[in-house]
Design a protein around this motif. Structure first.
Motif, PDB file in Angstrom:
ATOM      1  N   PRO A 277      62.612 -36.632 -53.417  1.00  0.00           N
ATOM      2  CA  PRO A 277      62.922 -38.067 -53.481  1.00  0.00           C
ATOM      3  C   PRO A 277      62.259 -38.817 -52.323  1.00  0.00           C
ATOM      4  N   VAL A 278      61.750 -40.005 -52.607  1.00  0.00           N
ATOM      5  CA  VAL A 278      61.094 -40.824 -51.592  1.00  0.00           C
ATOM      6  C   VAL A 278      62.136 -41.733 -50.948  1.00  0.00           C
ATOM      7  N   THR A 279      62.135 -41.777 -49.618  1.00  0.00           N
ATOM      8  CA  THR A 279      63.165 -42.533 -48.904  1.00  0.00           C
ATOM      9  C   THR A 279      62.588 -43.649 -48.040  1.00  0.00           C
ATOM     10  N   GLY A 280      61.316 -43.989 -48.246  1.00  0.00           N
ATOM     11  CA  GLY A 280      60.683 -45.030 -47.431  1.00  0.00           C
ATOM     12  C   GLY A 280      61.286 -46.404 -47.698  1.00  0.00           C
ATOM     13  N   PRO A 281      60.888 -47.401 -46.913  1.00  0.00           N
ATOM     14  CA  PRO A 281      61.412 -48.752 -47.098  1.00  0.00           C
ATOM     15  C   PRO A 281      60.948 -49.355 -48.425  1.00  0.00           C
ATOM     16  N   VAL A 282      61.754 -50.244 -48.984  1.00  0.00           N
ATOM     17  CA  VAL A 282      61.412 -50.905 -50.245  1.00  0.00           C
ATOM     18  C   VAL A 282      60.239 -51.857 -50.006  1.00  0.00           C
ATOM     19  N   ALA A 283      59.164 -51.666 -50.784  1.00  0.00           N
ATOM     20  CA  ALA A 283      57.966 -52.502 -50.649  1.00  0.00           C
ATOM     21  C   ALA A 283      57.949 -53.630 -51.671  1.00  0.00           C
ATOM     22  N   LEU A 284      58.566 -53.377 -52.821  1.00  0.00           N
ATOM     23  CA  LEU A 284      58.510 -54.336 -53.923  1.00  0.00           C
ATOM     24  C   LEU A 284      59.824 -54.306 -54.693  1.00  0.00           C
ATOM     25  N   GLU A 285      60.281 -55.473 -55.070  1.00  0.00           N
ATOM     26  CA  GLU A 285      61.493 -55.552 -55.877  1.00  0.00           C
ATOM     27  C   GLU A 285      61.369 -56.740 -56.826  1.00  0.00           C
ATOM     28  N   THR A 286      61.768 -56.534 -58.077  1.00  0.00           N
ATOM     29  CA  THR A 286      61.848 -57.668 -59.005  1.00  0.00           C
ATOM     30  C   THR A 286      63.286 -57.797 -59.486  1.00  0.00           C
ATOM     31  N   LEU A 314      63.138 -53.911 -61.046  1.00  0.00           N
ATOM     32  CA  LEU A 314      62.558 -52.666 -60.543  1.00  0.00           C
ATOM     33  C   LEU A 314      62.520 -52.695 -59.028  1.00  0.00           C
ATOM     34  N   SER A 315      62.503 -51.493 -58.463  1.00  0.00           N
ATOM     35  CA  SER A 315      62.426 -51.349 -57.015  1.00  0.00           C
ATOM     36  C   SER A 315      61.445 -50.224 -56.716  1.00  0.00           C
ATOM     37  N   GLY A 319      55.229 -45.114 -50.280  1.00  0.00           N
ATOM     38  CA  GLY A 319      55.041 -43.676 -50.490  1.00  0.00           C
ATOM     39  C   GLY A 319      55.522 -43.180 -51.836  1.00  0.00           C
ATOM     40  N   GLU A 320      55.946 -44.078 -52.729  1.00  0.00           N
ATOM     41  CA  GLU A 320      56.502 -43.681 -54.022  1.00  0.00           C
ATOM     42  C   GLU A 320      55.588 -44.128 -55.159  1.00  0.00           C
ATOM     43  N   THR A 321      55.578 -43.346 -56.243  1.00  0.00           N
ATOM     44  CA  THR A 321      54.864 -43.720 -57.462  1.00  0.00           C
ATOM     45  C   THR A 321      55.875 -43.958 -58.574  1.00  0.00           C
ATOM     46  N   LEU A 322      55.910 -45.197 -59.053  1.00  0.00           N
ATOM     47  CA  LEU A 322      56.783 -45.563 -60.163  1.00  0.00           C
ATOM     48  C   LEU A 322      55.923 -45.731 -61.410  1.00  0.00           C
ATOM     49  N   GLY A 323      56.212 -44.940 -62.434  1.00  0.00           N
ATOM     50  CA  GLY A 323      55.475 -45.044 -63.686  1.00  0.00           C
ATOM     51  C   GLY A 323      56.163 -45.995 -64.643  1.00  0.00           C
ATOM     52  N   VAL A 324      55.373 -46.867 -65.273  1.00  0.00           N
ATOM     53  CA  VAL A 324      55.902 -47.749 -66.319  1.00  0.00           C
ATOM     54  C   VAL A 324      55.208 -47.345 -67.615  1.00  0.00           C
ATOM     55  N   VAL A 325      55.973 -46.792 -68.558  1.00  0.00           N
ATOM     56  CA  VAL A 325      55.385 -46.247 -69.787  1.00  0.00           C
ATOM     57  C   VAL A 325      55.911 -47.008 -70.999  1.00  0.00           C
ATOM     58  N   GLY A 326      55.116 -47.013 -72.039  1.00  0.00           N
ATOM     59  CA  GLY A 326      55.467 -47.683 -73.281  1.00  0.00           C
ATOM     60  C   GLY A 326      54.203 -47.968 -74.064  1.00  0.00           C
ATOM     61  N   GLU A 327      54.390 -48.408 -75.298  1.00  0.00           N
ATOM     62  CA  GLU A 327      53.248 -48.688 -76.162  1.00  0.00           C
ATOM     63  C   GLU A 327      52.659 -50.058 -75.871  1.00  0.00           C
ATOM     64  N   SER A 328      51.536 -50.369 -76.517  1.00  0.00           N
ATOM     65  CA  SER A 328      50.964 -51.712 -76.435  1.00  0.00           C
ATOM     66  C   SER A 328      52.010 -52.716 -76.909  1.00  0.00           C
ATOM     67  N   GLY A 329      52.147 -53.804 -76.170  1.00  0.00           N
ATOM     68  CA  GLY A 329      53.145 -54.812 -76.523  1.00  0.00           C
ATOM     69  C   GLY A 329      54.507 -54.558 -75.931  1.00  0.00           C
ATOM     70  N   GLY A 349      62.778 -63.148 -59.944  1.00  0.00           N
ATOM     71  CA  GLY A 349      62.227 -63.069 -58.605  1.00  0.00           C
ATOM     72  C   GLY A 349      61.303 -61.881 -58.411  1.00  0.00           C
ATOM     73  N   ILE A 350      60.310 -62.038 -57.528  1.00  0.00           N
ATOM     74  CA  ILE A 350      59.393 -60.967 -57.126  1.00  0.00           C
ATOM     75  C   ILE A 350      59.402 -60.953 -55.602  1.00  0.00           C
TER      76      ILE A 350
END
Length: 544
Positions: A277-286, A314-315, A319-329, A349-350
């Motif tokens: 598990p990655v425990t670094g600081p949050v870089a991005l949040e929506t 999302l958060s 140091g973390e890789t978050l995958g966003v998967v799904g079909e076209s559309g 918000g972003i």
């Protein structure tokens, strides 16, 4: 899969000792050299190899579509049901195309005419090769559209290519190719750019039509998952030469040639490796990020409203890789483009470095442009063809105040980091391979020293071996620079290998999220399960 083949004497396609010469300026003497292969009725032969292996040149030679003055067969024979295609006149080849042999191309949007309805384009084959009147042609086209499982053929026959999805356009291409029951069907990477569920449907359809009509199929691919699903026999090509051939099981389970072994080893597994598990600081949040598109409308009509993304939370940590998967559309790329502020979100918000950038005007976004960088799917389109790669890499840093000398030093260091020679900075994008161009795009993104890297389908168009190298490079860079990596993909095999966590999107909404290992081990949502079931070579990808 149909394995009951006719005797060897009844061959649909017989290629013997075929060589296709390259121009004197080429990197080798032959695009294809001394190739021999046969296809029988009801048989699917997969030709596998990386870009530049000679697969597509072979297909073009059979169809008589080699570019004039650039490539030409220099020796050998190509027999279609006993007729020598290399000795056939242009008029005879035109007669044979569509009636006895047909081809499905990789990208239907470029192969279909944008100003003609799809029905007219399928009917064109009938107008050329038959004497059917307009009513009979329309009836035959509707029958074929039903055969390839297109929805509402009576409406779709009058639609234009841009009004159809990618999978529907590919079905139109299949209908066009098979409407005259050709003996030979050539499919050139017909599923590469399609979502896994659409890909599974197209493969099933080709197999159905081939069994029903006894058609021989030459299927060109670089994906061993596809090979595992549909092949009867497999031909492996490297640098224009056949290096190995055999039945599907012989090639997949007992490969002999080092190149074949390398290709199979490069196919990503559907079993995710253990990742801490990655425990670094949050870089991005929506927070409740939404994007709504509205078209049409008037005084009494609201028009058409499309929720491309709906309340996405999302958060992502350093140091973390978050995958966003799904079909076209599904909304994957919409979310990524909102985060990079390439498009403006409708709501939500972003948060970057404690500041909500969702509603910031463009003038105030400048300081955040360095923080978020994007690697796009097609590097050839995202790199300026008229500028050297060095000029492209240093453009961003110099715009933000770095001297040209310092920017060039950084560019040289980054070229070495991504595995390319720093001396290549003076070359232009067209002088590199697809995989090399993607490495240059990564170097250009890193030149801005971002905290967040968005990879939007960044490896989907690459050969499996190049794909494996780029994935490894992205993972190394994530660790080296402590980057937060948002990885957009429709390929579950790729997601399994690189992502710490996954978010599954469908129709603009997040339907499931969690640790990659947990989702692969026990998917909860029916849509996630459907994606897994549709992955090409499902059992092969899990086992190897």
């Amino acid at each position: 899969m149909n394995t009951a083949h006719t005797p060897a004497s009844e061959t649909i396609l017989s290629i013997r000792d075929l060589s296709v010469a390259l121009p004197a300026s080429g990197d080798r003497s032959y695009a294809v050299q001394d190739l021999t292969l046969t296809i029988h009725p009801g048989e699917i032969v997969c030709v596998v190899g990386e870009s530049g292996s000679g697969k597509s040149v072979t297909a073009q030679a059979v169809m008589g579509l080699l570019p004039k003055g650039q490539l030409q067969p220099s020796s050998g024979t190509i027999l279609l049901e006993g007729e020598d295609l290399l000795a056939a006149s242009p008029d005879r080849l035109r007669d044979l195309r569509g009636s006895r042999m047909a081809m499905i191309f990789q990208e239907p949007m470029t192969a279909l005419n944008p100003v003609l309805t799809v029905g007219d384009q399928v009917a064109e084959v009938l107008h050329i090769h038959t004497t059917l009147d307009a009513a009979a042609c329309r009836a035959r086209v509707l029958e074929m559209m039903r055969a390839v499982h297109l929805p509402d053929p009576e409406r779709m026959i009058d639609a234009y290519p841009h009004q159809l999805s990618g999978g529907q356009r590919q079905r139109i291409m299949i209908a066009q190719a098979l409407i005259l029951d050709p003996a030979l069907l050539i499919a050139d990477e017909p599923t590469t750019a399609l979502d896994v569920t659409t890909q599974a449907q197209i493969l099933k359809l080709i197999r159905e039509m081939q069994v029903r009509r006894g058609t021989g199929v030459l299927f060109i691919t670089h994906d061993f998952g596809v090979v595992a699903d549909i092949a009867d026999r497999v031909v492996v090509m490297q640098h224009g030469k056949l290096v190995e051939s055999g039945t599907r099981d012989e090639i997949i389970l007992r490969p002999q040639h080092p190149y074949t072994k390398m290709l199979i080893a490069s196919v990503p597994s559907l079993t995710p490796p253990a990742r801490a598990p990655v425990t670094g600081p949050v870089a991005l949040e929506t927070t409740k990020l939404s994007k709504i598109y509205q078209s049409g409308g008037g005084w009494f009509d609201k028009g058409r409203i499309v929720r491309a993304a709906h309340e996405v939370n999302l958060s992502l940590r350093r140091g973390e890789t978050l995958g966003v998967v799904g079909e076209s559309g599904s909304g994957k790329s919409t979310v990524a483009r909102c985060i990079a502020r390439l498009i403006d979100p409708s709501e939500g918000g972003i948060w970057l470095e404690g500041e909500n950038i969702a509603t910031l005007p463009q003038a105030r976004l400048r300081k955040h442009r360095k923080t978020v960088q994007v690697i796009f799917q097609d590097p050839f389109r995202s790199l300026n063809p008229r500028r050297t790669v060095g000029q492209s890499i240093i453009e961003g840093p110099t715009n933000f105040g770095l001297s040209e000398q310092e920017a060039l030093e950084r560019a040289r260091d980054l070229m070495a980091l991504v595995g390319l020679s720093p001396d290549a900075l003076s070359r232009y994008p067209h002088q590199f391979s697809g995989g090399q161009r993607q490495r240059i795009s990564i170097a250009r993104a890193l030149a801005m020293q971002p905290h967040i890297l968005i990879a939007d389908e960044a490896v989907s168009a690459l050969d499996v071996s190049v794909q494996a190298q780029v994935l490894e490079l992205l993972d190394q860079i994530r660790v080296k620079f402590d980057l937060a990596l948002l990885f957009i993909t429709h390929d579950l095999r790729v997601a399994a290998q690189i992502c710490d966590r996954l978010m599954v999107m469908q129709k603009g909404e997040v339907v499931e999220e969690g640790a990659t290992v947990d989702i692969f081990k026990n998917p909860q949502h029916p849509y996630t399960k459907a994606l897994f079931d549709a992955a090409p070579g499902h059992d092969f990808a899990r086992s190897h």
